[in-house]
Design a protein around this motif. Structure first.
Motif, PDB file in Angstrom:
ATOM      1  N   ARG A   1       0.842  -1.216   0.000  1.00  0.00           N
ATOM      2  CA  ARG A   1       0.000   0.000   0.000  1.00  0.00           C
ATOM      3  C   ARG A   1       0.872   1.258   0.000  1.00  0.00           C
ATOM      4  O   ARG A   1       0.545   2.252  -0.654  1.00  0.00           O
ATOM      5  N   TYR A   2       1.961   1.210   0.749  1.00  0.00           N
ATOM      6  CA  TYR A   2       2.878   2.350   0.809  1.00  0.00           C
ATOM      7  C   TYR A   2       3.444   2.646  -0.579  1.00  0.00           C
ATOM      8  O   TYR A   2       3.440   3.796  -1.030  1.00  0.00           O
ATOM      9  N   TYR A   3       3.913   1.610  -1.259  1.00  0.00           N
ATOM     10  CA  TYR A   3       4.449   1.797  -2.606  1.00  0.00           C
ATOM     11  C   TYR A   3       3.355   2.308  -3.554  1.00  0.00           C
ATOM     12  O   TYR A   3       3.625   3.107  -4.449  1.00  0.00           O
ATOM     13  N   GLU A   4       2.146   1.848  -3.339  1.00  0.00           N
ATOM     14  CA  GLU A   4       1.036   2.323  -4.167  1.00  0.00           C
ATOM     15  C   GLU A   4       0.761   3.804  -3.900  1.00  0.00           C
ATOM     16  O   GLU A   4       0.544   4.582  -4.831  1.00  0.00           O
ATOM     17  N   ASN A   5       0.805   4.202  -2.636  1.00  0.00           N
ATOM     18  CA  ASN A   5       0.598   5.615  -2.292  1.00  0.00           C
ATOM     19  C   ASN A   5       1.679   6.512  -2.882  1.00  0.00           C
ATOM     20  O   ASN A   5       1.431   7.677  -3.180  1.00  0.00           O
ATOM     21  N   LEU A   6       2.883   5.947  -3.052  1.00  0.00           N
ATOM     22  CA  LEU A   6       3.979   6.708  -3.661  1.00  0.00           C
ATOM     23  C   LEU A   6       3.877   6.748  -5.182  1.00  0.00           C
ATOM     24  O   LEU A   6       4.654   7.426  -5.841  1.00  0.00           O
ATOM     25  N   GLY A   7       2.937   5.982  -5.748  1.00  0.00           N
ATOM     26  CA  GLY A   7       2.748   5.959  -7.192  1.00  0.00           C
ATOM     27  C   GLY A   7       3.688   5.001  -7.920  1.00  0.00           C
ATOM     28  O   GLY A   7       3.864   5.103  -9.125  1.00  0.00           O
ATOM     29  N   MET A   8       4.280   4.065  -7.182  1.00  0.00           N
ATOM     30  CA  MET A   8       5.223   3.121  -7.790  1.00  0.00           C
ATOM     31  C   MET A   8       4.509   1.919  -8.403  1.00  0.00           C
ATOM     32  O   MET A   8       5.044   1.282  -9.313  1.00  0.00           O
ATOM     33  N   ILE A   9       3.344   1.604  -7.877  1.00  0.00           N
ATOM     34  CA  ILE A   9       2.484   0.560  -8.444  1.00  0.00           C
ATOM     35  C   ILE A   9       1.068   1.106  -8.469  1.00  0.00           C
ATOM     36  O   ILE A   9       0.780   2.122  -7.832  1.00  0.00           O
ATOM     37  N   LYS A  10       0.202   0.391  -9.195  1.00  0.00           N
ATOM     38  CA  LYS A  10      -1.180   0.871  -9.283  1.00  0.00           C
ATOM     39  C   LYS A  10      -2.131  -0.318  -9.333  1.00  0.00           C
ATOM     40  O   LYS A  10      -1.963  -1.218 -10.145  1.00  0.00           O
ATOM     41  N   GLY A  11      -3.094  -0.280  -8.426  1.00  0.00           N
ATOM     42  CA  GLY A  11      -4.160  -1.271  -8.437  1.00  0.00           C
ATOM     43  C   GLY A  11      -5.384  -0.690  -9.121  1.00  0.00           C
ATOM     44  O   GLY A  11      -5.552   0.527  -9.193  1.00  0.00           O
ATOM     45  N   VAL A  12      -6.228  -1.563  -9.624  1.00  0.00           N
ATOM     46  CA  VAL A  12      -7.430  -1.121 -10.341  1.00  0.00           C
ATOM     47  C   VAL A  12      -8.651  -1.642  -9.605  1.00  0.00           C
ATOM     48  O   VAL A  12      -8.719  -2.820  -9.240  1.00  0.00           O
ATOM     49  N   THR A  13      -9.610  -0.759  -9.375  1.00  0.00           N
ATOM     50  CA  THR A  13     -10.864  -1.184  -8.754  1.00  0.00           C
ATOM     51  C   THR A  13     -11.873  -1.523  -9.836  1.00  0.00           C
ATOM     52  O   THR A  13     -11.867  -0.934 -10.919  1.00  0.00           O
ATOM     53  N   ASP A  14     -12.718  -2.472  -9.529  1.00  0.00           N
ATOM     54  CA  ASP A  14     -13.778  -2.869 -10.459  1.00  0.00           C
ATOM     55  C   ASP A  14     -14.925  -1.886 -10.293  1.00  0.00           C
ATOM     56  O   ASP A  14     -15.574  -1.842  -9.251  1.00  0.00           O
ATOM     57  N   GLU A  15     -15.171  -1.090 -11.312  1.00  0.00           N
ATOM     58  CA  GLU A  15     -16.197  -0.045 -11.235  1.00  0.00           C
ATOM     59  C   GLU A  15     -17.600  -0.620 -11.143  1.00  0.00           C
ATOM     60  O   GLU A  15     -18.536   0.066 -10.739  1.00  0.00           O
ATOM     61  N   ASN A  16     -17.785  -1.889 -11.511  1.00  0.00           N
ATOM     62  CA  ASN A  16     -19.097  -2.523 -11.423  1.00  0.00           C
ATOM     63  C   ASN A  16     -19.438  -2.945  -9.993  1.00  0.00           C
ATOM     64  O   ASN A  16     -20.594  -3.197  -9.685  1.00  0.00           O
ATOM     65  N   VAL A  17     -18.417  -3.035  -9.142  1.00  0.00           N
ATOM     66  CA  VAL A  17     -18.635  -3.436  -7.757  1.00  0.00           C
ATOM     67  C   VAL A  17     -18.538  -2.202  -6.880  1.00  0.00           C
ATOM     68  O   VAL A  17     -17.510  -1.548  -6.806  1.00  0.00           O
ATOM     69  N   THR A  18     -19.650  -1.886  -6.214  1.00  0.00           N
ATOM     70  CA  THR A  18     -19.672  -0.691  -5.369  1.00  0.00           C
ATOM     71  C   THR A  18     -19.663  -1.023  -3.884  1.00  0.00           C
ATOM     72  O   THR A  18     -19.622  -0.135  -3.047  1.00  0.00           O
ATOM     73  N   SER A  19     -19.678  -2.318  -3.534  1.00  0.00           N
ATOM     74  CA  SER A  19     -19.754  -2.704  -2.125  1.00  0.00           C
ATOM     75  C   SER A  19     -18.394  -2.751  -1.433  1.00  0.00           C
ATOM     76  O   SER A  19     -18.339  -2.844  -0.215  1.00  0.00           O
ATOM     77  N   ASN A  20     -17.313  -2.699  -2.195  1.00  0.00           N
ATOM     78  CA  ASN A  20     -15.989  -2.706  -1.571  1.00  0.00           C
ATOM     79  C   ASN A  20     -15.020  -1.887  -2.411  1.00  0.00           C
ATOM     80  O   ASN A  20     -15.329  -1.457  -3.506  1.00  0.00           O
ATOM     81  N   ASN A  21     -13.861  -1.682  -1.856  1.00  0.00           N
ATOM     82  CA  ASN A  21     -12.823  -0.935  -2.579  1.00  0.00           C
ATOM     83  C   ASN A  21     -11.652  -1.828  -2.936  1.00  0.00           C
ATOM     84  O   ASN A  21     -10.518  -1.388  -2.976  1.00  0.00           O
ATOM     85  N   TYR A  22     -11.924  -3.108  -3.165  1.00  0.00           N
ATOM     86  CA  TYR A  22     -10.846  -4.041  -3.487  1.00  0.00           C
ATOM     87  C   TYR A  22     -10.138  -3.604  -4.757  1.00  0.00           C
ATOM     88  O   TYR A  22     -10.766  -3.250  -5.754  1.00  0.00           O
ATOM     89  N   LYS A  23      -8.828  -3.656  -4.699  1.00  0.00           N
ATOM     90  CA  LYS A  23      -8.035  -3.339  -5.881  1.00  0.00           C
ATOM     91  C   LYS A  23      -7.457  -4.627  -6.431  1.00  0.00           C
ATOM     92  O   LYS A  23      -7.104  -5.528  -5.683  1.00  0.00           O
ATOM     93  N   HIS A  24      -7.364  -4.682  -7.725  1.00  0.00           N
ATOM     94  CA  HIS A  24      -6.814  -5.843  -8.410  1.00  0.00           C
ATOM     95  C   HIS A  24      -5.484  -5.444  -9.042  1.00  0.00           C
ATOM     96  O   HIS A  24      -5.323  -4.332  -9.531  1.00  0.00           O
TER      97      HIS A  24
END
Length: 120
Positions: free
Chosen positions: A18-41
């Protein structure tokens, strides 16, 4: 894959990922069709990025330097001279540290010799 799987496959903690993601070094994608969670893939590219981060950290690159490496490696095609310069600077830094540690070791060995000769 979800962050748990990414953590298992890379050996990094979820917090670190998560830290590396916050720094912009990696990026997860959320499924826009699912609104019940914020899971990133995350895809296989993310594993490669994290492996580069791990290896670069092991040889002493800073996070800022690693971010430049990632951008050069994955996002641009014409920054090879800049990347080469970054690696050459790190090699010089390592050479300087090796020289310093050799001098320090030599000094410590001399002190040990003095202590030994005083005890004889």
């Amino acid at each position: 894959m979800l962050v748990n799987e990414l953590s298992k496959r890379t050996g990094l903690s979820i917090h670190t990922i998560r830290y590396y993601e916050n720094l912009g070094m990696i990026k997860g994608v959320t499924d826009e069709n699912v609104t019940s969670n914020n899971y990133k893939h995350y895809d296989a590219n993310t594993i490669e990025r994290l492996e580069i981060i791990i290896e670069a950290r092991e040889v002493g690159f800073t996070l800022a330097e690693i971010k430049k490496i990632l951008i050069s490696w994955f996002e641009t095609t014409d920054s090879k001279p800049e990347t080469l310069e970054l690696f050459q600077a790190k090699i010089k830094e390592i050479d300087d540290k090796m020289k310093y540690f050799k001098q320090t070791k030599s000094l410590l060995e001399k002190v040990c010799e003095k202590i030994q000769s005083n005890n004889d």
